[in-house]
Design a protein around this motif. Structure first.
Motif, PDB file in Angstrom:
ATOM      1  N   GLN A 206      -0.868  25.229  36.588  1.00 48.08           N
ATOM      2  CA  GLN A 206      -1.300  25.388  37.976  1.00 48.08           C
ATOM      3  C   GLN A 206      -0.851  26.736  38.555  1.00 48.08           C
ATOM      4  N   LYS A 207       0.355  27.167  38.222  1.00 47.41           N
ATOM      5  CA  LYS A 207       0.837  28.461  38.705  1.00 47.41           C
ATOM      6  C   LYS A 207      -0.063  29.595  38.221  1.00 47.41           C
ATOM      7  N   VAL A 208      -0.463  29.535  36.946  1.00 48.89           N
ATOM      8  CA  VAL A 208      -1.330  30.587  36.409  1.00 48.89           C
ATOM      9  C   VAL A 208      -2.714  30.519  37.049  1.00 48.89           C
ATOM     10  N   ILE A 209      -3.264  29.308  37.183  1.00 47.55           N
ATOM     11  CA  ILE A 209      -4.589  29.160  37.799  1.00 47.55           C
ATOM     12  C   ILE A 209      -4.586  29.686  39.236  1.00 47.55           C
ATOM     13  N   GLN A 210      -3.548  29.363  39.988  1.00 44.25           N
ATOM     14  CA  GLN A 210      -3.517  29.687  41.415  1.00 44.25           C
ATOM     15  C   GLN A 210      -2.965  31.074  41.737  1.00 44.25           C
ATOM     16  N   ASN A 211      -2.176  31.658  40.849  1.00 39.35           N
ATOM     17  CA  ASN A 211      -1.452  32.875  41.206  1.00 39.35           C
ATOM     18  C   ASN A 211      -1.677  34.073  40.295  1.00 39.35           C
ATOM     19  N   CYS A 212      -2.475  33.936  39.259  1.00 42.31           N
ATOM     20  CA  CYS A 212      -2.649  35.024  38.303  1.00 42.31           C
ATOM     21  C   CYS A 212      -4.133  35.314  38.121  1.00 42.31           C
ATOM     22  N   GLY A 213      -4.433  36.588  37.852  1.00 38.32           N
ATOM     23  CA  GLY A 213      -5.833  36.922  37.643  1.00 38.32           C
ATOM     24  C   GLY A 213      -6.040  38.358  37.243  1.00 38.32           C
ATOM     25  N   LEU A 214      -7.291  38.751  37.262  1.00 38.20           N
ATOM     26  CA  LEU A 214      -7.704  40.100  36.915  1.00 38.20           C
ATOM     27  C   LEU A 214      -8.750  40.526  37.926  1.00 38.20           C
ATOM     28  N   VAL A 215      -8.593  41.707  38.466  1.00 39.92           N
ATOM     29  CA  VAL A 215      -9.572  42.255  39.397  1.00 39.92           C
ATOM     30  C   VAL A 215     -10.315  43.363  38.656  1.00 39.92           C
ATOM     31  N   MET A 216     -11.650  43.267  38.632  1.00 43.55           N
ATOM     32  CA  MET A 216     -12.452  44.275  37.936  1.00 43.55           C
ATOM     33  C   MET A 216     -12.124  45.667  38.454  1.00 43.55           C
ATOM     34  N   GLY A 217     -11.868  46.588  37.542  1.00 44.18           N
ATOM     35  CA  GLY A 217     -11.547  47.951  37.902  1.00 44.18           C
ATOM     36  C   GLY A 217     -10.109  48.138  38.358  1.00 44.18           C
ATOM     37  N   ARG A 218      -9.342  47.081  38.336  1.00 42.59           N
ATOM     38  CA  ARG A 218      -7.943  47.135  38.774  1.00 42.59           C
ATOM     39  C   ARG A 218      -7.047  46.650  37.638  1.00 42.59           C
ATOM     40  N   ASN A 219      -6.044  45.886  37.997  1.00 46.23           N
ATOM     41  CA  ASN A 219      -5.061  45.437  37.027  1.00 46.23           C
ATOM     42  C   ASN A 219      -4.998  43.923  36.945  1.00 46.23           C
ATOM     43  N   ILE A 220      -4.344  43.453  35.891  1.00 45.25           N
ATOM     44  CA  ILE A 220      -3.954  42.057  35.816  1.00 45.25           C
ATOM     45  C   ILE A 220      -2.854  41.894  36.856  1.00 45.25           C
ATOM     46  N   HIS A 221      -2.879  40.816  37.609  1.00 43.38           N
ATOM     47  CA  HIS A 221      -1.925  40.667  38.705  1.00 43.38           C
ATOM     48  C   HIS A 221      -1.417  39.231  38.818  1.00 43.38           C
TER      49      HIS A 221
END
Length: 77
Positions: free
Chosen positions: A30-45
């Motif tokens: 749940q932490k990864v689903i809700q708090n982690c991601g990738l923005v196109m043209g940016r960074n993994i965050h």
């Protein structure tokens, strides 16, 4: 020369891991689903603190092209 427009279906696959501090597998998920991601043209965050998470991802994704279809003729100039 008659140009045409083609739609190229493409996937960019980033492969890596998030090491997450959690009480259970489900909480980590749940932490990864809700708090982690990738923005196109940016960074993994992540919005989690550095004490809760660490990650390792390759900067260069695998690229897979699956289908190319003709959409229309290119407008003449």
């Amino acid at each position: 020369m008659n140009k045409k427009v083609y739609r190229v279906r493409t996937q960019y696959i980033f492969d890596g891991v998030f090491d997450v501090v959690a009480k259970s597998r489900e909480e980590a998920r749940q932490k990864v689903i809700q708090n982690c991601g990738l923005v196109m043209g940016r960074n993994i965050h992540s919005t989690l603190s550095d004490d809760e998470i660490n990650w390792a991802f390759d900067r260069h994704p695998n690229k897979r092209i699956s289908r190319i279809t003709k959409v229309q003729k290119y407008p003449s100039e």
